[in-house]
Design an enzyme around this catalytic site. Structure first.
Site, PDB file in Angstrom:
ATOM      1  CG  LEU A 174      -1.959  -1.134   1.271  1.00  0.00           C
ATOM      2  CD1 LEU A 174      -2.778  -1.039   2.547  1.00  0.00           C
ATOM      3  CD2 LEU A 174      -2.874  -1.103   0.061  1.00  0.00           C
ATOM      4  N   GLY A 175       1.993   1.239   0.629  1.00  0.00           N
ATOM      5  CA  GLY A 175       2.819   2.423   0.688  1.00  0.00           C
ATOM      6  C   GLY A 175       4.008   2.196   1.588  1.00  0.00           C
ATOM      7  CB  THR A 176       7.215   3.489   1.761  1.00  0.00           C
ATOM      8  OG1 THR A 176       7.291   2.521   0.714  1.00  0.00           O
ATOM      9  CG2 THR A 176       8.459   3.396   2.635  1.00  0.00           C
ATOM     10  N   GLY A 177       6.015   3.853   4.917  1.00  0.00           N
ATOM     11  CA  GLY A 177       5.938   4.777   6.021  1.00  0.00           C
ATOM     12  C   GLY A 177       7.318   5.069   6.579  1.00  0.00           C
ATOM     13  CD  GLU A 178      10.303   8.756   8.724  1.00  0.00           C
ATOM     14  OE1 GLU A 178      11.531   8.930   8.825  1.00  0.00           O
ATOM     15  OE2 GLU A 178       9.632   9.208   7.773  1.00  0.00           O
ATOM     16  CG  PHE A 179       8.129   3.670  12.275  1.00  0.00           C
ATOM     17  CD1 PHE A 179       9.217   3.947  13.088  1.00  0.00           C
ATOM     18  CD2 PHE A 179       7.014   4.440  12.374  1.00  0.00           C
ATOM     19  CE1 PHE A 179       9.168   4.993  13.988  1.00  0.00           C
ATOM     20  CE2 PHE A 179       6.952   5.482  13.277  1.00  0.00           C
ATOM     21  CZ  PHE A 179       8.029   5.762  14.097  1.00  0.00           C
ATOM     22  N   GLY A 180       8.661   1.730   7.952  1.00  0.00           N
ATOM     23  CA  GLY A 180       8.730   0.564   7.079  1.00  0.00           C
ATOM     24  C   GLY A 180       7.649   0.643   6.030  1.00  0.00           C
ATOM     25  CB  ILE A 181       6.872  -1.491   3.195  1.00  0.00           C
ATOM     26  CG1 ILE A 181       7.040  -2.925   3.726  1.00  0.00           C
ATOM     27  CG2 ILE A 181       8.127  -0.988   2.551  1.00  0.00           C
ATOM     28  CD1 ILE A 181       7.348  -3.934   2.647  1.00  0.00           C
ATOM     29  CG  ASP A 211       4.417  10.241  14.662  1.00  0.00           C
ATOM     30  OD1 ASP A 211       4.461  11.451  14.376  1.00  0.00           O
ATOM     31  OD2 ASP A 211       4.873   9.354  13.934  1.00  0.00           O
TER      32      ASP A 211
END
EC number: 2.7.10.2
Length: 1337
Positions: free
Chosen positions: A139-146, A260
């Site tokens: 779905l996407g890439t976040g700050e902590f991973g995919i 956060d």
């Protein structure tokens, strides 16, 4: 037959109810099909299922789960692994599909993966085996991973989940700490927080399994411009803010910190549901100082811009830091995904938000002012001062912006204004804009100002007037039986429910057929309260005659002649639909035996007859028989009284306050009614002979009916002209409220019919004037109708037998119009009472005193005399009408002059008799024609009233005469205004003219002798009413009102005696205002006795006395030396003197005739000059104000210097003296000013050109004083003087020069440099200063 366990989604799909999958799962918390056993019908209706759908669901449930003991035993014996016990669902949140398409999309996606999405997981099962997770796509890439989308297979369920893969390299804490944090996160259950299903422990990574949000994150939705109009409107964002605050409040109550919170971590689950994700993830991953303080770069996305200063400086994360992040999240939402502190590095952001010189994000364009105020509270530098989430949650519902609906189109788009159309919804962003406009935003996202008066409040949730279908969701009928015909109830006490009429009177559909029934009276009615004809019929007619729209012409023309029924039936008339009363808003035409009728709700609203107290109602065309029985004689047949007893035209009005009868009365049978009708008709036609001229009247009546039929377009009609009106509803047409104007031909026919009815009337109109109580009408009195009288508000019958004699055939004045113009002259004359008898002895005496002796009293006619103007004066003889009446209009100037010349030629002398005022002209006030003041003319001594004579009482002016009001009171000075020099000149010129005229008259040969011994008196502003009315010294006489003697009235003449140059330059109103002050402010005696005032009087008196002496001695005016007279006055005196010596008597009169407005010369030329001078002394006799001033003036005169006295006494003998030089002029002026401590208006006018300029006065000048006041402490008087001298005494430019020097003080600009700089920028101070040193203004 055994049925295997079926999945919830498969069960709903088989039942064709798959669209309710999300609602069943989230709202009812049903995770498998077997749980439908515990769902009641009310629960299913709550989520939107209709009754047929509920029955279909039960049918398939019985198919898969039959209620048999064998199935129950098998279910109990099943393996525990297959029956997974579920615990209660989280938080009761509601997640509904966006719409049908998205719901079907979600359902198809669930069907594709073969899994459902339960919102609960087994307790204490936050560690999920890796083999139960299948990953579908990223779905996407976040700050902590995919982040990936996958399916979690949990026993017999397949749940769509979101999987966050965390690299072990990113984790700074050991796995055990992470699992502890994950256990805490797993225990969170709230409708606005994303559910954590569990954690997958893999070899190389950790996976967090959470709920799947199909609509992505809130940040992505905000950045999608296509969603702004349909989805992310301002009200929706406010609702999302409330949900986010609700989730954070839950965490705050649990003493948990998010760390956060941002728009990227808010997931959108539906159009009206968002949830907070990634709760506690930063703490679970052990993110420390390096993440927060060293990740400074321009492309920073996380999370410095969302962190409070204490988080960055000290790594202190609290609920207050979450509140700070919540404020930033709100800013993201209302800026539609704009990055906070864009293009700033982390260090720059910290410097911007940290104390002491901290800054804050600006208010987004679409942000309501209340929400930005909340943001500023969340961004308090002191964490203790920030509000808590619980407080914010309580405030947010009240902060939602008001929504308004535009009612007009925005026709003129302006800059920064909204361009809206009618029907657009505007959300108010700010009311306090400092302008009459409010700031708002449209649903398109455009913001701007709008006029709130063009909008109305918009309420969501109200039922729409354009419903596509009739909804019965609120109906809770439990029975499953089919609707059969025998279940439909019969009419219960009323026909309301069959006629679409509710208990509360609300109606829908067509209820016109209800009104056509004679026996049904429960159609809701409404009394039109704003207009009550019965209350104001005496003051205002309902309609202007002779329009036939009033019911009187209707009744006479179509309904009052029973012989029109040729076949023995009740006469049926057709009525033109335009015959509706003016007070009706929605007329309802009720067919009554073929007769259209209007019904008044109560007798009190009927203007055409007196109020009736009984409830008996009769129709005029039912033709009740002589036996006295009425077919509708039962009380309560209709709850309202009949408007006119025999009038078939009911004025039907809608009334909300009428109470329906307790029981439905169908009345007598139709057959009895018909028989009674036939009997009454035969009795009526057989027992009374026809009246003379009946055939002619009947023919006219038939013509009227035919014309009414031809002109009829809508409304309730009946064409059976000959009276076959047996069934009232057979010939009925649909009722309509349209109005068609009557044609001219029909109007003439109706008016002619009214005249015929008046001519054949057997009753006198005189009976209408008598005061009598209305008689209760009985059924025997058919066709009895009366003219209402304006003074009686209706009329009754004196004799009870009139209805049974000739009135049945010859209507007794059937015209029921309330208008006097409907009557002929004879009737009008007879209906008016004898006013002579009404006035009485006292009234006649008052009339004589007020009217006949009005020459003395000077008033207009009394109300009784006003009434006489409308009548013939031959009717009565008042004994004192021989006096000549004062004209009602103002005479022309030419007529006035002719009258006065005739009087002068005959040598008339005016006396104070009764007729002295009858030929007097009405003068216009001076302020209406000119601004020059004529000095009061001298009055003859024989015309002065005695001081003890009574003053006539002033009375109101004549009615109908337009009174010209005096000028409104202007600004009044504290001290009286001294008459200026040009006022002096006008005064002296008038005196000179008067002397000329007096010299011409042969009767005043003795008046040429001078009066050297006459005492000098104050004559500047003496009013002549002091002679005539000593008891009213303050009365102002320059109104346009008749007076006792013309000579005693103030006259304000035009500038006829001045040259054009003088008239142009000397026409001020200072002297006029001085007179008004003298007359109005009689309470200022103390002020008038002050030295300032007495000096002013003295100066003017000196000038006038010397001028009089010089004029009588025939000396040149220029030889008057030592007096304060300006050049203009000297020049004008020369002109007047030369005119006096060179112009003969005939030329003087010719000069007067050349002017457009004559001077209205008084008839005083036959009086001696001695009387003229003595009258001036008598002017002050009646004025108490000037009496008090006189002593002070005389004392001041006695104190004058001997030199000035000798100077003035030498003037008559100084005919050969040389012209006054300028030095002598100023010496005399200085001598006069030395003895005076006042500066009057003429001083200022005289020395306007001779006073020293500001440059001569230097620092003491007014220009310097003004500049010092403007500049304040920024400048000194010397500096201001220097700037003024440099710029040639231009105050404005001097101020700009000094201000520019102050603004750019570092440059030390000189005046020359400042002047050049301002010249370059067109003297724009701000632009010049900004260009010189970049100063921000």
């Amino acid at each position: 037959m055994e049925y295997p366990q079926i999945d919830l989604y498969e069960f709903l799909t088989e039942s064709e109810l798959q669209q309710y999958y999300n609602a069943v799962k989230n709202e009812l918390k049903i995770t498998n099909a077997a749980q439908f056993k515990y769902a009641a019908d009310e629960d299913l209706r709550f989520i939107g299922l209709s009754r047929p759908e509920i029955r279909r669901l039960r049918k398939f449930y019985e198919k898969h789960f039959p209620h048999s003991y064998l199935s129950k035993i098998k279910r109990l014996l099943q393996a525990p692994g297959t029956m997974v016990k579920r615990e209660e669902a989280p938080g009761g949140g509601s997640q509904v599909a966006l719409d049908g398409s998205s719901a079907s999309a979600c359902s198809s996606l669930a069907a594709k993966n073969g899994a459902s999405s339960p919102s609960k997981v087994p307790n204490n099962k936050h560690i999920i085996p890796a083999d139960s997770i299948s990953v579908n796509k990223q779905l996407g890439t976040g700050e902590f991973g995919i982040v990936q989308q996958g399916v979690w297979s949990n026993g017999n369920e397949r749940i769509q989940v979101a999987i966050k893969c965390l690299c072990r390299e990113r984790m700074q804490s050991n796995p055990m700490e992470f699992l502890k944090e994950a256990a805490i996160m797993h225990s969170i259950e709230h409708e606005n927080i994303v559910r954590l299903y569990g954690v997958v422990l893999a070899t190389d990574s950790l996976m967090l399994v959470t709920e799947l949000a199909h609509l992505r994150s809130l940040l992505e939705c905000l950045k999608d411009s296509g969603l702004r109009v349909s989805f992310l409107t301002i009200p929706t964002l406010c609702e999302f803010a409330l949900q986010i605050c609700n989730g954070m409040r839950y965490l705050e109550q649990k003493r948990l910190i998010h760390r956060d919170l941002a728009a990227r971590n808010i997931l959108v689950f539906s159009k009206d549901k968002v949830k907070i994700s990634d709760f506690g993830l930063s703490r679970a991953l052990g993110v420390g100082k390096d993440y927060y303080k060293t990740n400074f770069n321009v492309n920073l996305k996380l999370p410095i811009a969302w962190c409070a200063p204490e988080c960055i400086n000290y790594l202190r994360f609290t609920n207050a830091s979450d509140v700070w992040a919540f404020g930033v999240c709100l800013w993201e939402m209302f800026s539609y995904g704009f990055q906070p502190w864009a293009a700033l590095t982390g260090l720059q952001i910290l410097e911007a938000i940290d104390a002491p010189n901290y800054q804050r994000l600006e208010q987004p364009d679409c942000c309501p002012s209340e929400y930005y105020t909340l943001m500023m509270k969340c961004w308090q530098d002191d964490a203790a001062k920030r509000p808590r989430f619980g407080e914010i949650y309580d405030q947010l519902p009240d902060m939602k912006p008001e929504q308004l609906k535009a009612v007009v189109n925005c026709t003129e788009p302006k800059k920064d204004h909204l361009l809206y159309r009618q029907g657009d919804i505007i959300s108010v962003l700010d009311r306090n804009t400092g302008t009459p406009f409010w700031k708002g935003v449209l649903s398109t996202g455009k913001t701007g100002y709008f006029n709130p008066s063009n909008t109305v409040a918009f309420l969501e949730g109200l039922p729409s007037s354009t419903r596509d279908s009739f909804s019965r969701v609120s109906d809770h009928r439990i029975s499953k039986r089919k609707l059969r015909t025998e279940m439909i109830s019969k009419p219960q006490n009323d026909f309301k429910h069959t006629g679409h009429v509710g208990i509360d009177g609300a109606t829908f559909g067509d209820i016109a057929f209800l009104g056509s029934s004679q026996n049904y009276n429960h159609v809701p009615k409404q009394i039109v309260t704003p207009y009550k004809p019965s209350e104001d019929i005496e003051q205002t007619p309902l309609l202007l005659p002779p329009t036939p729209t009033s019911p009187d012409s209707l009744q006479t023309a179509s309904g009052y002649f029973p012989e029109g029924a040729n076949s023995g039936g009740a006469m049926g008339t057709s009525m033109n639909p335009t015959f509706i009363p003016s007070a009706e808003h929605t007329p309802k035409l009720i067919a009554t035996n073929g007769q259209s009728s209007f019904d008044f709700a109560s007798g009190s609203t009927n203007p055409f007859f007196p109020n009736r107290g009984d409830d008996e109602l009769e129709f005029g065309l039912h033709n009740y028989g002589a036996d006295g029985k009425s077919v509708h004689s039962e009380t309560g047949w209709r709850p309202t009284s009949r408007s006119i007893v025999d009038d078939p035209h009911e004025y039907h009005e809608i009334s909300d306050d009428e109470i329906a009868a307790d029981k439905l009365d169908f009345g007598p049978s139709l057959l009895d009614e018909i028989n009674s009708m036939f009997g009454s008709i035969s009795a009526a036609t057989g027992s009374h002979p026809k009246s003379p001229g009946f055939d002619h009247v009947n023919n006219k009546n038939e013509i009227t009916e035919m014309s009414a039929k031809l002109g009829q377009k809508s409304g309730d009609t009946n064409g059976n002209k000959h009276g076959h009106g047996l069934l009232p509803t057979l010939s009925k047409k649909k009722s309509s409220g349209t109005v068609k104007p009557i044609s001219v031909k029909d109007e003439k026919i109706l008016n002619h019919a009214i005249e015929i009815a008046n001519e054949i009337s057997a009753r006198s109109m005189i009976d209408l004037v008598s005061d009598q109580t209305p008689v209760i009408h009985s059924p025997k009195r058919k066709f009895s109708f009366r003219f209402p009288h304006l003074s009686n508000n209706g009329s009754g019958d004196k004799s009870g037998g009139l209805g049974t004699s000739g009135s049945a055939h010859t209507p007794t004045h059937g015209n029921a119009s309330p208008f006097p113009k409907k009557k002929n002259f004879t009737e009008e004359l007879q209906s008016i009472p004898d006013i002579q008898s009404l006035i009485g002895k006292e009234g006649l005496e008052a009339y004589n005193s007020l009217i006949e002796r009005k020459a003395l009293l000077d008033i207009g006619p009394s109300p009784a005399a006003t009434l006489l103007r409308h009548l013939d004066t031959d009717e009565f003889d008042l004994q004192s009408l021989h006096q000549s009446q004062r004209p009602m209009t103002l005479p022309t100037r030419g007529a006035t002059q002719r009258v006065r010349k005739a009087e002068l030629a005959a040598g008339l002398s005016r006396h104070n008799d009764e007729n002295s005022n009858s030929l007097e002209a009405c003068e216009s006030p001076s302020y209406m024609t000119h601004g020059s003041y004529k000095f009061p003319e001298a009055q003859p001594t024989e015309q002065l009233p005695e001081p003890e004579s009574p003053n006539p009482i002033p009375l109101p002016p004549r009615e109908g005469k337009k009174q010209v009001k005096t000028s409104t009171k202007r600004h009044v000075r504290k001290y009286p205004l001294i008459i200026p020099a040009n006022g002096l000149q006008r005064t002296l010129s008038k005196l000179a003219d008067f002397g000329d005229e007096a010299a011409k008259s042969p009767e005043i040969s003795t008046s040429s002798q001078p009066q050297p011994g006459r005492a000098i008196e104050v004559v500047a502003a003496v009013r002549p009413s002091g002679m005539r009315r000593p008891s009213r010294p303050s009365e102002r006489e320059y109104e346009n009102m008749p007076t006792v003697g013309k000579e005693s009235a103030h006259t304000y003449q035009n500038l006829d005696k001045l040259t054009p140059a003088d008239a142009a330059g000397l026409t001020d109103t200072a002297s006029l205002q001085f007179e008004s002050i003298m007359e109005a402010d009689t309470s200022k005696e103390g002020i008038l006795q002050s030295p300032d005032v007495t000096d002013g009087f003295y100066n003017f008196s000196i000038q006038k006395e010397h001028y009089n002496k010089g004029k009588d001695a025939e000396f040149e005016a220029t030889q008057i030396s030592g007096l304060y007279v300006n050049d203009d006055e000297l020049r004008n005196l020369d002109i007047e003197s030369s005119r006096r010596t060179a112009t003969p008597c005939s030329s003087c009169s010719a000069l007067e005739s050349e002017h457009s407005q004559p001077d209205a010369l008084p008839s005083t030329e036959s009086v001696s000059e001695v009387s003229r001078f003595s009258s001036v002394d008598n002017e002050l006799a009646g004025n108490a104000l000037f009496k008090k001033v006189r002593a002070s003036v005389n004392m001041a005169m006695n104190r004058k210097s001997v030199a000035e006295t000798s100077l003035t006494s030498n003037q008559p003998g100084g005919a050969s003296a040389k012209p006054q030089t300028e030095a002598e002029y100023f010496a005399a002026t200085a001598a006069r000013l030395a003895d005076s401590n006042s500066v009057s208006c003429e001083d200022l006018l005289e020395f306007s050109d001779k006073k020293p300029k500001g440059c001569e006065r230097g620092v003491d000048s007014d220009e310097v004083r003004i500049m010092v006041k403007v500049l304040g402490k920024d400048s000194t008087p010397n500096r201001c003087l220097g700037a003024l001298e440099f710029i040639n005494w231009d105050v404005h430019k001097s101020i700009k020069l000094i201000k520019l020097q102050n603004l750019v003080s570092e440059a030390n600009l000189s005046l020359e440099a400042s002047f050049e700089a301002l010249q370059q920028h067109e003297w724009d101070l701000h632009t010049t200063a900004h260009k010189l040193n970049g100063l921000k203004l």
